[in-house]
Write an enzyme that holds these catalytic residues in place. Structure first.
Site, PDB file in Angstrom:
ATOM      1  N   HIS A 191       0.837  -1.201   0.000  1.00 34.69           N
ATOM      2  CA  HIS A 191       0.000   0.000   0.000  1.00 34.69           C
ATOM      3  C   HIS A 191       0.873   1.252   0.000  1.00 34.69           C
ATOM      4  O   HIS A 191       2.062   1.192   0.308  1.00 34.69           O
ATOM      5  CB  HIS A 191      -0.910   0.028   1.238  1.00 34.69           C
ATOM      6  CG  HIS A 191      -2.101  -0.871   1.112  1.00 34.69           C
ATOM      7  ND1 HIS A 191      -2.031  -2.230   1.344  1.00 34.69           N
ATOM      8  CD2 HIS A 191      -3.388  -0.612   0.757  1.00 34.69           C
ATOM      9  CE1 HIS A 191      -3.228  -2.765   1.143  1.00 34.69           C
ATOM     10  NE2 HIS A 191      -4.068  -1.804   0.788  1.00 34.69           N
ATOM     11  N   LYS A 213      -0.724   4.987   4.541  1.00 35.11           N
ATOM     12  CA  LYS A 213      -1.687   4.094   5.205  1.00 35.11           C
ATOM     13  C   LYS A 213      -1.315   3.946   6.681  1.00 35.11           C
ATOM     14  O   LYS A 213      -0.145   3.735   7.010  1.00 35.11           O
ATOM     15  CB  LYS A 213      -1.706   2.728   4.510  1.00 35.11           C
ATOM     16  CG  LYS A 213      -2.765   1.784   5.049  1.00 35.11           C
ATOM     17  CD  LYS A 213      -2.968   0.594   4.141  1.00 35.11           C
ATOM     18  CE  LYS A 213      -3.927  -0.426   4.735  1.00 35.11           C
ATOM     19  NZ  LYS A 213      -5.263   0.106   5.021  1.00 35.11           N
TER      20      LYS A 213
HETATM   21  P1  NAP Z   1      -7.116  10.025   4.299  1.00 36.83           P
HETATM   22  O1  NAP Z   1      -6.806  10.564   2.961  1.00 36.83           O
HETATM   23  O2  NAP Z   1      -6.191  10.300   5.427  1.00 36.83           O
HETATM   24  O3  NAP Z   1      -8.585  10.525   4.664  1.00 36.83           O
HETATM   25  C1  NAP Z   1      -9.163  10.425   5.926  1.00 36.83           C
HETATM   26  C2  NAP Z   1      -9.833  11.747   6.226  1.00 36.83           C
HETATM   27  O4  NAP Z   1     -10.620  11.621   7.403  1.00 36.83           O
HETATM   28  C3  NAP Z   1      -8.817  12.850   6.463  1.00 36.83           C
HETATM   29  O5  NAP Z   1      -9.206  14.017   5.779  1.00 36.83           O
HETATM   30  C4  NAP Z   1      -8.864  13.033   7.971  1.00 36.83           C
HETATM   31  O6  NAP Z   1      -8.529  14.345   8.386  1.00 36.83           O
HETATM   32  C5  NAP Z   1     -10.313  12.728   8.240  1.00 36.83           C
HETATM   33  N1  NAP Z   1     -10.556  12.326   9.623  1.00 36.83           N
HETATM   34  C6  NAP Z   1      -9.681  11.753  10.505  1.00 36.83           C
HETATM   35  N2  NAP Z   1     -10.298  11.553  11.688  1.00 36.83           N
HETATM   36  C7  NAP Z   1     -11.566  12.006  11.545  1.00 36.83           C
HETATM   37  C8  NAP Z   1     -12.681  12.072  12.409  1.00 36.83           C
HETATM   38  N3  NAP Z   1     -12.617  11.653  13.683  1.00 36.83           N
HETATM   39  N4  NAP Z   1     -13.844  12.598  11.946  1.00 36.83           N
HETATM   40  C9  NAP Z   1     -13.920  13.043  10.674  1.00 36.83           C
HETATM   41  N5  NAP Z   1     -12.892  13.023   9.804  1.00 36.83           N
HETATM   42  C10 NAP Z   1     -11.735  12.502  10.237  1.00 36.83           C
HETATM   43  O7  NAP Z   1      -7.277   8.421   4.249  1.00 36.83           O
HETATM   44  P2  NAP Z   1      -7.866   7.537   3.048  1.00 36.83           P
HETATM   45  O8  NAP Z   1      -6.748   7.053   2.189  1.00 36.83           O
HETATM   46  O9  NAP Z   1      -9.028   8.226   2.433  1.00 36.83           O
HETATM   47  O10 NAP Z   1      -8.338   6.263   3.860  1.00 36.83           O
HETATM   48  C11 NAP Z   1      -9.352   6.364   4.850  1.00 36.83           C
HETATM   49  C12 NAP Z   1      -9.653   4.963   5.384  1.00 36.83           C
HETATM   50  O11 NAP Z   1     -10.226   4.174   4.338  1.00 36.83           O
HETATM   51  C13 NAP Z   1      -8.414   4.192   5.867  1.00 36.83           C
HETATM   52  O12 NAP Z   1      -8.750   3.425   7.004  1.00 36.83           O
HETATM   53  C14 NAP Z   1      -8.101   3.267   4.693  1.00 36.83           C
HETATM   54  O13 NAP Z   1      -7.429   2.089   5.075  1.00 36.83           O
HETATM   55  C15 NAP Z   1      -9.512   2.945   4.234  1.00 36.83           C
HETATM   56  N6  NAP Z   1      -9.631   2.449   2.864  1.00 36.83           N
HETATM   57  C16 NAP Z   1     -10.603   1.526   2.661  1.00 36.83           C
HETATM   58  C17 NAP Z   1     -10.843   1.045   1.398  1.00 36.83           C
HETATM   59  C18 NAP Z   1     -11.945   0.043   1.194  1.00 36.83           C
HETATM   60  O14 NAP Z   1     -12.163  -0.391   0.062  1.00 36.83           O
HETATM   61  N7  NAP Z   1     -12.664  -0.338   2.255  1.00 36.83           N
HETATM   62  C19 NAP Z   1     -10.066   1.487   0.322  1.00 36.83           C
HETATM   63  C20 NAP Z   1      -9.074   2.447   0.555  1.00 36.83           C
HETATM   64  C21 NAP Z   1      -8.879   2.936   1.838  1.00 36.83           C
HETATM   65  P3  NAP Z   1      -6.948  14.694   8.629  1.00 36.83           P
HETATM   66  O15 NAP Z   1      -6.331  14.692   7.278  1.00 36.83           O
HETATM   67  O16 NAP Z   1      -6.961  16.013   9.277  1.00 36.83           O
HETATM   68  O17 NAP Z   1      -6.399  13.603   9.510  1.00 36.83           O
END
Ligand code: NAP
Length: 265
Positions: A153, A157
């Site tokens: 990844h 992550k």
């Molecule tokens: P990301 O770019 O860091 O996005 C997460 C966002 O949520 C950030 O803007 C963060 O703000 C915000 N956030 C953090 N804590 C929060 C809270 N308590 N309330 C509201 N917003 C909050 O991460 P991402 O790559 O999008 O991934 C997010 C999650 O999805 C991860 O756990 C990843 O493993 C998962 N994921 C799942 C799949 C699937 O198919 N299920 C696929 C890809 C990723 P800040 O930037 O200020 O921290």
């Protein structure tokens, strides 16, 4: 029209979810929540033009204000358990893409959802190809029980091993048990810590974190004089969105907890 609120709306996955919900004719985008970019326009962040919809903070208050039918969460492994409890306590259905929840936490959320009469859907991977990779792996494991997983990844992550690799290991272990076959014992006697990966249900998982990757996994099966590798690559986060939209539309007809996209296919 189902009203959908996206939590983590300014993130890599959340902003894709905002766009996918906005572009679906059967869904209404009810808003977006995060902890940064508060007040900035949701549409600008998602790259779909101005929507005059500011990013909001405080998930619970936003649910009270916009009254969504479904909350989609792509936030952080650190925040997801509390987020899910907030959504369930508000009596709203939820689609969780955020990884990092333990099996115990999932069970607790499922019980809470049943008690509140709501539905929660959790998928470690919304990619159709990834779901097929897991399904095919369970078939292969009945014949080739010796298996290791390598997941790769992007370097931002937060959790390791990935939710997908854990789920793959759980499914393979269950398939091996059902078929009544055992893997060969690991004969490694000496190794540096971590050299054989981490073990989930006895299956070694090796996690790679590097810039340039999105989400990738190889499931390596070994046999006598042969090996079989199943590989899946998500090269664009758009690949997860058909699964997210499907889950948003189906979650409301499955009370309590549903885990894994294969349940909706
Ligand atoms: P990301 O770019 O860091 O996005 C997460 C966002 O949520 C950030 O803007 C963060 O703000 C915000 N956030 C953090 N804590 C929060 C809270 N308590 N309330 C509201 N917003 C909050 O991460 P991402 O790559 O999008 O991934 C997010 C999650 O999805 C991860 O756990 C990843 O493993 C998962 N994921 C799942 C799949 C699937 O198919 N299920 C696929 C890809 C990723 P800040 O930037 O200020 O921290």
């Amino acid at each position: 029209m189902l009203k959908v609120l996206v939590n983590g709306a300014d993130g890599r996955m959340g902003s894709q979810a905002v766009k996918a919900v906005y572009e679906d004719k059967d869904l209404e985008l009810a808003g977006g929540v995060s902890i940064t970019h508060i007040g900035e326009d949701l549409g600008e962040i998602a790259g779909i033009g101005t929507l005059h919809m500011p990013v909001r903070d405080n998930l619970g208050k936003t649910i009270d204000d916009v009254k969504p039918d479904v909350v989609v969460d792509f936030t952080s492994p650190r925040a997801i358990f509390d987020n899910a409890k907030t959504v369930i306590e508000h009596g709203v259905n939820m689609v969780v893409g955020t990884t990092g929840l333990t099996a115990e936490q999932r069970d607790e959320l499922g019980k809470m959802a049943l008690a509140e009469g709501t539905c929660i859907f959790i998928a470690p991977n919304f990619g159709l190809g990834a779901v097929l990779m897991m399904k095919i792996s369970t078939e292969v494991a009945k014949y080739l029980p010796d298996v290791e997983i390598i997941e790769m990844h992007h370097n931002n992550k937060l959790d390791a091993p990935s939710g997908t690799s854990i789920m793959t290991a759980n499914m393979i272990a269950a398939a091996r048990k059902e078929a009544g076959i055992e893997p060969a014992p690991d004969k490694t006697h000496e190794s540096l810590e971590g050299a054989r990966g981490t073990k989930v249900d006895g299956i070694p998982i090796h996690s790679v974190r590097l810039p340039g990757y999105v989400a990738h996994q190889q499931v390596l099966f070994g046999g006598y004089g042969e090996y079989l590798t199943i590989r899946h690559d998500s090269i664009d986060r758009k690949s997860f969105m058909p699964g997210v939209i499907l889950a948003v539309k189906k979650v409301g007809s499955h009370p309590g907890l549903t885990f894994g996209l294969e349940n909706f296919l």
